[in-house]
Write an enzyme that holds these catalytic residues in place. Structure first.
Site, PDB file in Angstrom:
ATOM      1  N   CYS A  89     116.646  49.457  68.528  1.00 47.84           N
ATOM      2  CA  CYS A  89     117.437  50.513  68.428  1.00 47.84           C
ATOM      3  C   CYS A  89     117.787  50.905  69.829  1.00 47.84           C
ATOM      4  O   CYS A  89     118.849  51.435  70.263  1.00 47.84           O
ATOM      5  CB  CYS A  89     116.581  51.738  67.745  1.00 47.84           C
ATOM      6  N   HIS A 227     112.751  56.708  67.821  1.00 49.57           N
ATOM      7  CA  HIS A 227     113.820  55.916  67.400  1.00 49.57           C
ATOM      8  C   HIS A 227     114.804  56.435  68.470  1.00 49.57           C
ATOM      9  O   HIS A 227     114.865  57.542  68.981  1.00 49.57           O
ATOM     10  CB  HIS A 227     114.293  56.428  65.977  1.00 49.57           C
ATOM     11  N   ASN A 247     123.867  56.097  64.212  1.00 51.46           N
ATOM     12  CA  ASN A 247     122.764  55.262  64.094  1.00 51.46           C
ATOM     13  C   ASN A 247     123.155  53.631  64.017  1.00 51.46           C
ATOM     14  O   ASN A 247     124.362  53.350  63.943  1.00 51.46           O
ATOM     15  CB  ASN A 247     122.084  55.567  62.645  1.00 51.46           C
TER      16      ASN A 247
END
Ligand SMILES: *[C@@H]1O[C@H](CO)[C@@H](O)[C@H](O)[C@H]1NC(C)=O
Length: 281
Positions: A89, A227, A247
């Site tokens: 991520c 995240h 995302n």
């Protein structure tokens, strides 16, 4: 009797808890396995969980009520990607922030490479995670090449050694930040309007996996990990102020791969620092 009581408590899923809560500002769904599972989500969380700080936010009066980088710079913001089974991520958020900034400046190189950061950034840990400040530092000292030169291959969780040449054998050219900057919640909106998307980090709880639409606030479930995503805007929906994020869980998750999180409450520690830097064509 006790058994049935117990069973019915267990049967109340996260999705029901969120959707049955009249104060909820978002909609939850049960995703098919191909989109996401708890195990897959845990594998994708590759940022640190930071201790929660007190953060004060006063909405600046020189910014519009709504801002979306995709509308501000049509065609300049690269699309949603999919990390698959790799805690990359941080590399997605970092390469997207710098890539979009070159694109907005008018000297886009195409999408920049996640793989280059996953395999080469020695300050971070590939599929095991990385961080906003460390990846920004790497982008100043070493930079990152294009997706075309080093395409993403770590979706299976394996990390090849840092390549010496592009996949077609040509010389690797890397693009850098001029310096690493950390923005606060107080100046991030002006920065986003001026120079484009930034690296955004927060703590994920189990219910985040079930997000479908609306303005996310943590309602149910355990802390799962940290995240990183890409901040591309903000706005107000049904009176609730939010941050708008891209995302890296593919376009089938959330609002076509995007989500909103409540703004102004340091929700999940998301307002404790934002990372990017200036780029020059
Ligand atoms: C090889 O890849 C590089 C980087 O993506 C590109 O600039 C170059 O044109 C490619 N060369 C050939 C011969 O395809």
């Amino acid at each position: 009797m006790l058994f049935f009581l117990f069973a019915s408590v267990i049967a109340e899923s996260i999705v029901e808890t969120v959707n049955n809560d009249p104060s909820s500002t978002w909609v939850a769904i049960e995703y098919p396995r191909e989109v996401i599972t708890l195990a897959k989500m845990r594998a994708m969380l590759g940022e640190e969980v930071l201790p929660l700080e007190d953060v004060e936010y006063v909405e600046p009066n020189n910014v519009p009520e709504n801002f979306d980088a995709r509308e501000q710079w049509p065609g300049k913001i690269y699309p949603v990607r999919d990390q698959a089974s790799c805690g990359s991520c941080w590399a997605h958020a970092a390469s997207e922030a710098i890539g979009n900034r070159f694109s907005i400046k008018g000297c886009g190189k195409g999408m920049l490479s996640v793989q280059d950061l996953v395999s080469c950034d020695k300050g971070d840990s590939g599929c095991n995670g990385g961080s906003g400040p460390l990846s920004s530092k790497w982008l100043v000292s070493n930079g990152v090449t294009t997706e075309e030169c080093l395409p993403y291959v770590s979706g299976n969780g394996r990390v090849p050694a840092c390549a010496a040449k592009c996949s077609n054998g040509s010389q690797i050219i890397r693009y850098k930040y001029e310096k690493a900057e950390t923005y606060t919640v107080q100046n991030i909106q002006e920065e986003l309007m001026k120079n484009g998307p930034v690296y955004f980090r927060f703590t994920v709880y189990s219910d985040f996996m079930n997000y479908k639409s609306g303005v996310y606030q943590h309602k149910s479930g355990y802390q799962e990990g940290g995240h990183a995503v890409l901040l591309i805007g903000w706005g107000v929906e049904d009176g609730v102020p939010y941050w708008l994020l891209q995302n890296s869980w593919g376009p089938a998750w959330g609002e076509k791969g995007h989500f909103k999180i409540i703004r102004g409450k340091n929700e999940c520690g998301c307002e404790q620092g934002f990372y990017a830097g200036p780029v020059k064509c």
